[in-house]
Write a protein that holds these residues in place. Structure first.
Motif, PDB file in Angstrom:
ATOM      1  N   HIS A   1     -60.042  67.329  12.177  1.00  0.00           N
ATOM      2  CA  HIS A   1     -58.987  66.471  12.706  1.00  0.00           C
ATOM      3  C   HIS A   1     -59.562  65.172  13.276  1.00  0.00           C
ATOM      4  O   HIS A   1     -58.946  64.105  13.154  1.00  0.00           O
ATOM      5  N   VAL A   2     -60.738  65.272  13.913  1.00  0.00           N
ATOM      6  CA  VAL A   2     -61.377  64.066  14.447  1.00  0.00           C
ATOM      7  C   VAL A   2     -61.650  63.081  13.320  1.00  0.00           C
ATOM      8  O   VAL A   2     -61.418  61.881  13.442  1.00  0.00           O
ATOM      9  N   MET A   3     -62.135  63.582  12.180  1.00  0.00           N
ATOM     10  CA  MET A   3     -62.421  62.708  11.039  1.00  0.00           C
ATOM     11  C   MET A   3     -61.147  62.126  10.442  1.00  0.00           C
ATOM     12  O   MET A   3     -61.050  60.918  10.180  1.00  0.00           O
ATOM     13  N   ASP A   4     -60.169  62.989  10.213  1.00  0.00           N
ATOM     14  CA  ASP A   4     -58.939  62.536   9.558  1.00  0.00           C
ATOM     15  C   ASP A   4     -58.131  61.585  10.426  1.00  0.00           C
ATOM     16  O   ASP A   4     -57.436  60.697   9.910  1.00  0.00           O
ATOM     17  N   ASP A   5     -58.199  61.754  11.745  1.00  0.00           N
ATOM     18  CA  ASP A   5     -57.409  60.926  12.653  1.00  0.00           C
ATOM     19  C   ASP A   5     -58.186  59.720  13.181  1.00  0.00           C
ATOM     20  O   ASP A   5     -57.640  58.931  13.965  1.00  0.00           O
ATOM     21  N   GLY A   6     -59.467  59.575  12.793  1.00  0.00           N
ATOM     22  CA  GLY A   6     -60.258  58.442  13.272  1.00  0.00           C
ATOM     23  C   GLY A   6     -60.610  58.533  14.740  1.00  0.00           C
ATOM     24  O   GLY A   6     -60.532  57.531  15.467  1.00  0.00           O
ATOM     25  N   GLY A   7     -61.011  59.721  15.193  1.00  0.00           N
ATOM     26  CA  GLY A   7     -61.377  59.892  16.595  1.00  0.00           C
ATOM     27  C   GLY A   7     -62.757  59.347  16.910  1.00  0.00           C
ATOM     28  O   GLY A   7     -63.523  58.923  16.034  1.00  0.00           O
TER      29      GLY A   7
ATOM     30  N   MET B   1     -77.759  50.104  17.364  1.00  0.00           N
ATOM     31  CA  MET B   1     -76.735  51.114  17.122  1.00  0.00           C
ATOM     32  C   MET B   1     -75.525  50.893  18.036  1.00  0.00           C
ATOM     33  O   MET B   1     -74.384  51.097  17.621  1.00  0.00           O
ATOM     34  N   LEU B   2     -75.779  50.460  19.266  1.00  0.00           N
ATOM     35  CA  LEU B   2     -74.672  50.209  20.179  1.00  0.00           C
ATOM     36  C   LEU B   2     -73.814  49.052  19.689  1.00  0.00           C
ATOM     37  O   LEU B   2     -72.581  49.116  19.738  1.00  0.00           O
ATOM     38  N   SER B   3     -74.446  47.990  19.199  1.00  0.00           N
ATOM     39  CA  SER B   3     -73.682  46.855  18.668  1.00  0.00           C
ATOM     40  C   SER B   3     -72.844  47.280  17.474  1.00  0.00           C
ATOM     41  O   SER B   3     -71.686  46.859  17.336  1.00  0.00           O
ATOM     42  N   MET B   4     -73.425  48.119  16.616  1.00  0.00           N
ATOM     43  CA  MET B   4     -72.681  48.583  15.445  1.00  0.00           C
ATOM     44  C   MET B   4     -71.517  49.473  15.856  1.00  0.00           C
ATOM     45  O   MET B   4     -70.395  49.339  15.344  1.00  0.00           O
ATOM     46  N   MET B   5     -71.762  50.390  16.784  1.00  0.00           N
ATOM     47  CA  MET B   5     -70.685  51.278  17.244  1.00  0.00           C
ATOM     48  C   MET B   5     -69.559  50.499  17.910  1.00  0.00           C
ATOM     49  O   MET B   5     -68.376  50.809  17.729  1.00  0.00           O
ATOM     50  N   THR B   6     -69.930  49.513  18.703  1.00  0.00           N
ATOM     51  CA  THR B   6     -68.915  48.709  19.383  1.00  0.00           C
ATOM     52  C   THR B   6     -67.977  48.057  18.378  1.00  0.00           C
ATOM     53  O   THR B   6     -66.747  48.056  18.549  1.00  0.00           O
ATOM     54  N   ALA B   7     -68.556  47.516  17.300  1.00  0.00           N
ATOM     55  CA  ALA B   7     -67.729  46.887  16.263  1.00  0.00           C
ATOM     56  C   ALA B   7     -66.881  47.928  15.538  1.00  0.00           C
ATOM     57  O   ALA B   7     -65.700  47.680  15.230  1.00  0.00           O
ATOM     58  N   ASN B   8     -67.451  49.107  15.260  1.00  0.00           N
ATOM     59  CA  ASN B   8     -66.693  50.153  14.579  1.00  0.00           C
ATOM     60  C   ASN B   8     -65.508  50.631  15.408  1.00  0.00           C
ATOM     61  O   ASN B   8     -64.406  50.839  14.884  1.00  0.00           O
ATOM     62  N   MET B   9     -65.720  50.819  16.698  1.00  0.00           N
ATOM     63  CA  MET B   9     -64.619  51.252  17.561  1.00  0.00           C
ATOM     64  C   MET B   9     -63.554  50.173  17.674  1.00  0.00           C
ATOM     65  O   MET B   9     -62.354  50.468  17.707  1.00  0.00           O
ATOM     66  N   ARG B  10     -63.976  48.932  17.709  1.00  0.00           N
ATOM     67  CA  ARG B  10     -63.021  47.824  17.775  1.00  0.00           C
ATOM     68  C   ARG B  10     -62.192  47.746  16.498  1.00  0.00           C
ATOM     69  O   ARG B  10     -61.010  47.375  16.531  1.00  0.00           O
ATOM     70  N   ASP B  11     -62.803  48.114  15.346  1.00  0.00           N
ATOM     71  CA  ASP B  11     -62.114  48.035  14.058  1.00  0.00           C
ATOM     72  C   ASP B  11     -61.399  49.329  13.681  1.00  0.00           C
ATOM     73  O   ASP B  11     -61.014  49.512  12.521  1.00  0.00           O
ATOM     74  N   ASN B  12     -61.232  50.249  14.642  1.00  0.00           N
ATOM     75  CA  ASN B  12     -60.444  51.480  14.462  1.00  0.00           C
ATOM     76  C   ASN B  12     -61.066  52.468  13.490  1.00  0.00           C
ATOM     77  O   ASN B  12     -60.359  53.261  12.872  1.00  0.00           O
ATOM     78  N   TYR B  13     -62.378  52.445  13.339  1.00  0.00           N
ATOM     79  CA  TYR B  13     -63.055  53.469  12.542  1.00  0.00           C
ATOM     80  C   TYR B  13     -63.256  54.721  13.380  1.00  0.00           C
ATOM     81  O   TYR B  13     -63.348  54.665  14.613  1.00  0.00           O
ATOM     82  N   GLY B  14     -63.354  55.863  12.696  1.00  0.00           N
ATOM     83  CA  GLY B  14     -63.781  57.075  13.356  1.00  0.00           C
ATOM     84  C   GLY B  14     -65.284  57.027  13.566  1.00  0.00           C
ATOM     85  O   GLY B  14     -66.038  56.628  12.683  1.00  0.00           O
ATOM     86  N   VAL B  15     -65.750  57.455  14.747  1.00  0.00           N
ATOM     87  CA  VAL B  15     -67.164  57.325  15.114  1.00  0.00           C
ATOM     88  C   VAL B  15     -67.618  58.595  15.809  1.00  0.00           C
ATOM     89  O   VAL B  15     -66.876  59.184  16.610  1.00  0.00           O
TER      90      VAL B  15
END
Length: 728
Positions: free
Chosen positions: A532-538, A348-362
Motif C-alpha cells: 500500500h505504501v508503494m501504490d499510494d506513494g507513501g 541523497m538528502l537533496s534527491m529525497m527532498t526533491a522526490n518528496m516535493r514531486d509527490n513520489y513514493g520514497v
C-alpha cells in the motif's frame, strides 16, 4: 590579461608539453606580442601565472588545455603582480652568457625546478613575497643574425683568447655601438670560423627574446631577508646552466630593471617554467582541488522533463548547469560511492527532498540516524499524512513490523525465502558452510508462514515445543515441508536433534533476545503495508541507528526491510505497468543489508517501478562480488566521490582516461564524478558539485513526528503485553 594556470594532481610530462605549447605560440605570434610566465609565492601558496595580451588568450587557452587535460586557466586581477605603495622591491635580472649556446634543456633523474620552488616557498618572514617572471616574445630576425655572427667568432681562431671572448660578448651586447664595433674587430682578428653553423645549432631553433627577473617584495627597505632570498633563488638558477652556457646577473635594482633580453629555446624556457609532476614534493604548491571533466552539451532539463531529481551542478570552468535525473533514469537505479564524510548523505538528502516535493513514493534505510532526521525535516507539510516513521530504537511509541505478514497477498514461499536471505546475510552463512542449519531454518520458516498470526518470535517455540510443532505442521500445505518434519526430522535421535538445533537457536537467540526487536517483530500485524505504501506513494523513513539497536540487530532489521520491499515491488505484477506508481528506495551503507536477492532485483525492479534503488556505500570490497558486478552492470547512473587508493584505479578505468586515479583520490568534499543516463545512453563522465540541502524548521519536525506516530505507531505498553504473551 593576467591568468592563473592550475592543474590537477596526476600531471605528467610537464616539460615536454610546455615546450610544445611555446613552439605553438612562437609560430602563431607573428606580431611578437610579449608573454610573461610567472611563478609567485602569493596567497599562502605557489601559483603559476601567465600574463598575455587579449589576442593571445584564446591561443594559449586552446594549447594549454590540450596539453594539460583537466587544467584550469582563469582570469585574475592584474594588480596581483603590482607592488603595494608601502612595500619595497628588490629585483635581479638574469640573462644567459651566450645567445648561441644552449642552457640546460632536459632533466636526468630529478627536476631542477624542485629546488627553485623550494627556495621560492621559504617564507621565513611574513613580510616578504618572492616571484620569478620570464618575459618572452619571438626573436627578431636581426637577433638571429647577430647570434650566428657570435657563433662564427666563437668557432674561429683568434690571435688572443681573451680578445675572442670579449668580441663574442660584444656581439651579444644590448648596445648597438658595441655590437658593430665587435663585428668590425672580428673581421680583422678572427679567422677560420664556419660561415654556416651546423643545423643542430641553437641559432636554427625557434627562439624567444627572454628577460628573467627575480623579485622579492618586503616592507622594510634593505631587508636582509629579502637580499638573502634573492641570492638563494639566483643560486638555484645555476641548476639550469650547462657546460657551454651559464646565467649571469645583468642588472640589480629596487625597481624592475630593463636590460638586453637573451635568446632561449622553448625547451630551455619550459625546463624553468612548467607544471611539475606529482613526484615533485613541494609544500604549498597550488593545484586544482578536484579533477574537472567537461560535461556533455545536452543535459536533462526542466523543459524536456516535468520532474527532475537534482544531483548538483556541473563543475567545469564557468559551466554550472543543473544536473538532474528524470524518472526514466531513476528507473535504472543510481549508485553512489565514496569515503565517509565526503557528501554522499547530503546528495541523497537533496534527491529525497526533491522526490518528496514531486509527490513520489520514497523509502529510506539509514544506519546512523542523522540522514533520517534531516529527511523528516525536509518532508513537505502537505505530505504529512503520507509519512511513516519507523524508529525501532525509540523508548516511547513503536511502529511494529512483521516480515512474515502475508496479508499483502505476497506468496508465502517468497516471504519465507526473503526472510531466510536476510538471516543468511547477517549470519554470514552459505550452503557450503552450514547446509544442515539452513535446511532446518528454511523448513521452519516455510512452516511458520502458514500459521495464523505468525511472527519470527515463534520460531524458537517451533523448534523446541513438540506439541506446538505437531499442531503447526498439521496446517502446512506444502508436502515437502510436511515430509521433512514427519520423516527426516522425526528420525533424528533426540541427542542429534538437540545438537543440530543448538547452533540455530544460538544464532537466533542473539537477535530475538533483544527487547526492542521483540517488540517490533513480535506483532502479528505490521503498522504499515509495504504494498500500500508503494501504490499510494507513501514516505517510509527508517531509523536503524546502530548506536541504539546494536549493529547486528540493526543490520537484521535493514535486511528484512530491504527483502520485504523487493517482494512488495514484485507483487505489483498483478496490475498494468501504466498504473504502477514509481517508488524510490534510498539505502545508505548498502553493505550492511545487501542480500543475494538484491543483485536480481537491480535487473527486474524497473519493470515493477519499485523499488527504484539509490544505493550508497564507501568502497567496493564491502560488497559481495556478484553484487559489485550487478551494480556496474545494472545501475544506469554512477556517482563517485573521493575514494581510496584501492578503488581509484577501477573507477578511473570505468570513467575513461579523462579521470585519473589521483584526481579521484584528491576530490574535495561535495565534489564528485558522475556518469548518468541521458535518453537511455550514458552521458560520459562529468564533474559535479552537490547542492546544499535547505534548512530545517524544528517546530515543523515536532508536528510531523507527532502526526506520524498517531497514525502508525502503538503504545509501548500494548506491544509489551502482546509480546510477553508469546513466551507464556
Amino acid at each position: 590579461m593576467l591568468h592563473r594556470l592550475t592543474l590537477p594532481a596526476g600531471t605528467q610530462n610537464g616539460k615536454e608539453a610546455m615546450a610544445a605549447v611555446l613552439r605553438s605560440v612562437h609560430a602563431a605570434n607573428a606580431a611578437r606580442h610579449p608573454v610573461e610566465l610567472v611563478v609567485a609565492d602569493h596567497g599562502g601558496g605557489i601559483q603559476f601565472l601567465i600574463d598575455c595580451p587579449l589576442v593571445l588568450r584564446s591561443l594559449l587557452l586552446v594549447h594549454l588545455l590540450d596539453s594539460f587535460p583537466g587544467a584550469k586557466l582563469e582570469r585574475v586581477d592584474d594588480d596581483l603582480l603590482r607592488s603595494a605603495n608601502n612595500r619595497k622591491m628588490q629585483c635581479v635580472l638574469l640573462r644567459p652568457d651566450l645567445d648561441f649556446e644552449y642552457l640546460r634543456r632536459d632533466s636526468d633523474r630529478y627536476d631542477p625546478m624542485t629546488a627553485v620552488l623550494s627556495l621560492l616557498k621559504q617564507n621565513r618572514s611574513s613580510s616578504s613575497h618572492a616571484r620569478i617572471a620570464i618575459r618572452l616574445r619571438p626573436a627578431h630576425d636581426r637577433r638571429y643574425r647577430w647570434a650566428k655572427r657570435s657563433q662564427y667568432v666563437s668557432d674561429g681562431r683568434c690571435v688572443s683568447k681573451m680578445l675572442q671572448v670579449k668580441l663574442v660578448r660584444g656581439l651579444v651586447h644590448h648596445q648597438r655601438s658595441f655590437r658593430w664595433l665587435s663585428a668590425i674587430l672580428a673581421r680583422c682578428f678572427v679567422f677560420g670560423g664556419s660561415a654556416t653553423p651546423q643545423k643542430e645549432s641553437k641559432v636554427y631553433d625557434c627562439l624567444f627574446e627572454t628577460q628573467l627577473t627575480i623579485q622579492v617584495e618586503t616592507q622594510a627597505p634593505g631587508s636582509a631577508d629579502a637580499q638573502e632570498r634573492v641570492s638563494d633563488i639566483v643560486g638555484g638558477f645555476s641548476l639550469f646552466g650547462s657546460n657551454d652556457n651559464r646565467w649571469a646577473v645583468a642588472a640589480v635594482g629596487n625597481e624592475r630593471p630593463v636590460g638586453h633580453a637573451g635568446l632561449l629555446s622553448p625547451e630551455e624556457i619550459a625546463l624553468m617554467w612548467h607544471p611539475v609532476d606529482d613526484a615533485v614534493q613541494v609544500a604549498k604548491l597550488h593545484r586544482l582541488e578536484s579533477v574537472e571533466v567537461e560535461p556533455p552539451i545536452t543535459l536533462p532539463s526542466a523543459g524536456r522533463h516535468s520532474r527532475l531529481t537534482p544531483l548538483g551542478r556541473t563543475a567545469y570552468r564557468k559551466d554550472s548547469r543543473l544536473v538532474g535525473l528524470p524518472i526514466e533514469t531513476l528507473r535504472r537505479h543510481v549508485y553512489v560511492t565514496g569515503k565517509t564524510g565526503v557528501g554522499k548523505s547530503s546528495l541523497m538528502l537533496s534527491m529525497m527532498t526533491a522526490n518528496m516535493r514531486d509527490n513520489y513514493g520514497v523509502a529510506l534505510i539509514d544506519p546512523h540516524g542523522d540522514l533520517y532526521l534531516d529527511a523528516v525535516a525536509q518532508t513537505p507539510k502537505r505530505r504529512t499524512n503520507d509519512l511513516i516513521l519507523f524508529d525501532p530504537g525509540s523508548n516511547q511509541q513503536l511502529v511494529p513490523f512483521n516480515p512474515l505478514d502475508v496479508s499483502g497477498g505476497i506468496d508465502r514461499g517468497r516471504i519465507a525465502d526473503g526472510v531466510l536471505s536476510a538471516f543468511v546475510k547477517v549470519f554470514g552463512l552459505d550452503a557450503a558452510s552450514a547446509p544442515r542449519l539452513l535446511h532446518i531454518f528454511r523448513n521452519a520458516l516455510y512452516t511458520l508462514v502458514e500459521q495464523p498470526e505468525a511472527t519470527l518470535i515463534g520460531i524458537n517455540r517451533l523448534l523446541t515445543d513438540a506439541q506446538y510443532r505437531k499442531t503447526a505442521v498439521a496446517r502446512v500445505t506444502n508436502p515437502a515441508v510436511r515430509e521433512f518434519w514427519h520423516g527426516e526430522f522425526g528420525r533424528w535421535h533426540e541427542r542429534d536433534r538437540a545438537q543440530f538445533l543448538a547452533s540455530l537457536q544460538n544464532k537466533l537467540g542473539a537477535f530475538l533476545s533483544n527487547r526492542q526487536l521483540q517488540l517490533v517483530l513480535g506483532q502479528p500485524k505490521s503498522g504499515f503495508n509495504l504494498r500500500h505504501v508503494m501504490d499510494d506513494g507513501g514516505i517510509l523513513l527508517c531509523n536503524l541507528s546502530k548506536g541504539r539497536l546494536g549493529e547486528d540487530s540493526a543490520n537484521l532489521l535493514g535486511a528484512l526491510l530491504l527483502s520485504s520491499l523487493q517482494l512488495a515491488g514484485e507483487s505489483r505484477a498483478d496490475i498494468p505497468e501504466a498504473e504502477r506508481r514509481d517508488f524510490i528506495c534510498y539505502v545508505d551503507e548498502l553493505q550492511n543489508y545487501s542480500t543475494t536477492a538484491l543483485a536480481t532485483s537491480l535487473s527486474e525492479a524497473r519493470k515493477y517501478r519499485a523499488p527504484l534503488f539509490v544505493l550508497a556505500n564507501q568502497y567496493r570490497e564491502q560488497l559481495a562480488p556478484e553484487l559489485r558486478s550487478a551494480i556496474v552492470g545494472n545501475c544506469g547512473s554512477l556517482v563517485t566521490f573521493q575514494v581510496g587508493s584501492e578503488d581509484a584505479p577501477f573507477w578511473s578505468r570505468h570513467f575513461g582516461g579523462s579521470v585519473t586515479p589521483e584526481g579521484l583520490m584528491t576530490m574535495p568534499k561535495f565534489h564528485a564524478v558522475a556518469n548518468i543516463l541521458i535518453d537511455g545512453m550514458p552521458s560520459g563522465p562529468m564533474t559535479i558539485k552537490t547542492l546544499p540541502p535547505p534548512k530545517a524548521i524544528a517546530e515543523k519536525v515536532k508536528k510531523l513526528k507527532r502526526q506520524a506516530l498517531r497514525q502508525f505507531a502503538r503504545p509501548r505498553a500494548e506491544l509489551e503485553e502482546k509480546t510477553d504473551a508469546l513466551f507464556r
